[in-house]
Motif scaffolding. Structure first.
Motif, PDB file in Angstrom:
ATOM      1  N   LEU A   1       0.865  -1.181   0.000  1.00 57.85           N
ATOM      2  CA  LEU A   1       0.000   0.000   0.000  1.00 57.85           C
ATOM      3  C   LEU A   1       0.897   1.226   0.000  1.00 57.85           C
TER       4      LEU A   1
ATOM      5  N   SER B   1      -2.544  -0.029  -4.344  1.00 59.67           N
ATOM      6  CA  SER B   1      -2.160  -1.291  -3.716  1.00 59.67           C
ATOM      7  C   SER B   1      -2.102  -2.372  -4.779  1.00 59.67           C
TER       8      SER B   1
ATOM      9  N   GLY C   1      -6.724   1.000  -6.490  1.00 60.82           N
ATOM     10  CA  GLY C   1      -6.262   2.285  -6.019  1.00 60.82           C
ATOM     11  C   GLY C   1      -7.322   3.350  -6.181  1.00 60.82           C
TER      12      GLY C   1
END
Length: 440
Positions: free
Chosen positions: A68, A102, A288
């Motif tokens: 992340l 991510s 994302g």
């Protein structure tokens, strides 16, 4: 690596008061081994290597987790550029971007599971390497400990020789006073006494050198006042050495040096599987969200643009290898070669262990025979010296004959001490290979 060892050495010299060794009493062999296991730099270095492998395992086990990342960017455009209404315009502007993304690997040809298994095996092998380092330092400490005992015994023999010569000097001095001995005889005896004292000084120096060797092996910050518990070098009378093949059959099952190489050989299977994973496609999940602000569209306002331009995405990415210039094939070949090399390394470790056991066993057998012969020789030399001393004091033997008998007795005593210490250490070493316990 040199910097690390230097730092550890400096740290050892700057230990806090509560970690300094207690030199107020003689140290037993167990105390010496316990201290060496905690402070010897070789063991400390191996412990650091073990900790590094533990970190590698932790990293591999968590490689399944998604990552992340957040990103904030500020771009300045000069001339024609993309504006807030998604059209290209002329003019200077700046763009602010905010995003969070991510990604997570779903399938990588089973490379990740094999990396985790390999990391665990490497940690297990490092554990065995650490135990091997601890075993080696225990053996080295025991050997240095026995060397001190041997030098102390030789010092006693030298002191005995000085005592004998001193008594003879006193006897001849008294005899010369009443005319029963010549000045030449007294001078010869004094010269013999002086040589005996030189031998004693050398023996004392050897004791100090042996104590220093052990203190340095223990990494003591100071060896002033360090001494050991002096035990008898006489070996036990009920020693059962067994056969080296039987000792090896038991030792090869649980020796750290063998187990470490076996674990590394097992790990090569996973290394091959990791290399083969390059043949398979990989699948990853990406997600994302983000937003942008364009200065070229100021009427909307900063916060209004961030809300209006807010976007999210999720997607799958499939990578299919088609041609990789034979890199994967060669990686697989290299992994298989490493596997064969590890098999050879395992065989070498097994052969080395057998050689060590056979040498220890053979040394114990030879030391036992040498000890028995030296015991008889020492007894015979003592009897011969006792008879010669009586003859010399009665005037029936010359100083040369007396000195020869004394020297033969002292040599026999020294040989017996040496044989006793060799027998003591070699039998303890054989017992160590049989049981893993090292005691004198």
């Amino acid at each position: 690596m040199k910097a690390l060892l230097l730092a550890l050495a400096v740290a050892a010299l700057q230990q806090p008061a509560d970690s300094l060794p207690d030199l107020s009493h003689p140290w037993s062999l167990q105390e010496c081994m316990d201290w060496a296991l905690e402070h010897n730099l070789t063991v400390v270095q191996q412990e650091l290597s073990h900790q590094s492998k533990d970190v590698d395992k932790n990293t591999a086990e968590r490689s399944w987790l998604p990552n992340l990342n957040a990103q904030i960017s500020e771009n300045m455009n000069f001339g024609r550029g993309l504006g807030g209404n998604n059209t290209y315009e002329y003019g200077n502007s700046n763009t602010t971007g905010i995003s969070v993304g991510s990604s997570m690997t779903l399938f990588d040809g089973l490379a990740t599971p094999n990396r985790i298994k390999l990391a665990r095996l490497n940690l297990d092998a490092a554990t065995e390497d650490l135990e091997k380092a601890r075993e080696d330092i225990r053996v080295s400490v025991a050997k240095a400990y026995v060397q001190i005992i041997y030098n102390l015994e030789i010092e006693d023999v030298a002191e005995q020789q000085v005592t004998i010569d001193s008594l003879q000097v006193e006897r001849l001095s008294g005899m010369m006073g009443v005319g029963k001995s010549s000045k030449a005889q007294l001078s010869q005896q004094k010269a013999s006494l002086a040589q005996s004292r030189v031998t004693l000084v050398q023996a004392q120096n050897n004791v100090r050198a042996a104590v220093l060797d052990l203190a340095q092996l223990l990494e003591l910050p100071s060896w002033d006042g360090f001494s050991i518990v002096r035990t008898s070098p006489a070996p036990p009378s009920d020693v059962s050495l067994g056969h080296p093949d039987d000792i090896y059959a038991d030792a090869v099952m649980d020796r750290p040096s063998i187990k470490a190489e076996e674990l590394r050989l097992k790990g090569t299977e996973h290394s091959i599987d990791i290399a083969k994973s390059g043949y398979y496609p990989s699948l990853s999940l990406n997600a994302g969200l983000g937003t942008n602000y364009y200065s070229s569209f100021p009427t909307a306002g900063f916060w209004n643009q961030l809300g209006a331009n807010f976007s999210q995405y999720v997607g799958l990415s499939l990578n299919i290898p088609i041609f990789n210039k034979f890199q994967v094939r060669n990686q697989v070949r290299s992994a298989k070669i490493q596997q064969e090399a590890q098999r050879v390394q395992l065989r070498r470790a097994q052969q080395g262990l057998y050689k060590e056991i056979y040498q220890a066993w053979n040394g114990a057998v030879a030391a036992q025979a040498k000890y028995d012969a030296s015991l008889e020789a020492s007894a015979a030399a003592k009897d011969a010296f006792t008879l010669m001393e009586a003859r010399y004091e009665a005037g029936a033997a010359t100083l040369t004959e007396f000195s020869d008998a004394r020297n033969r007795m002292m040599k026999a005593e020294s040989d017996l001490v040496q044989a006793s210490c060799e027998y003591l250490f070699q039998t303890a070493l054989v017992h160590f290979y049989r049981t893993g316990s090292l005691e004198l």
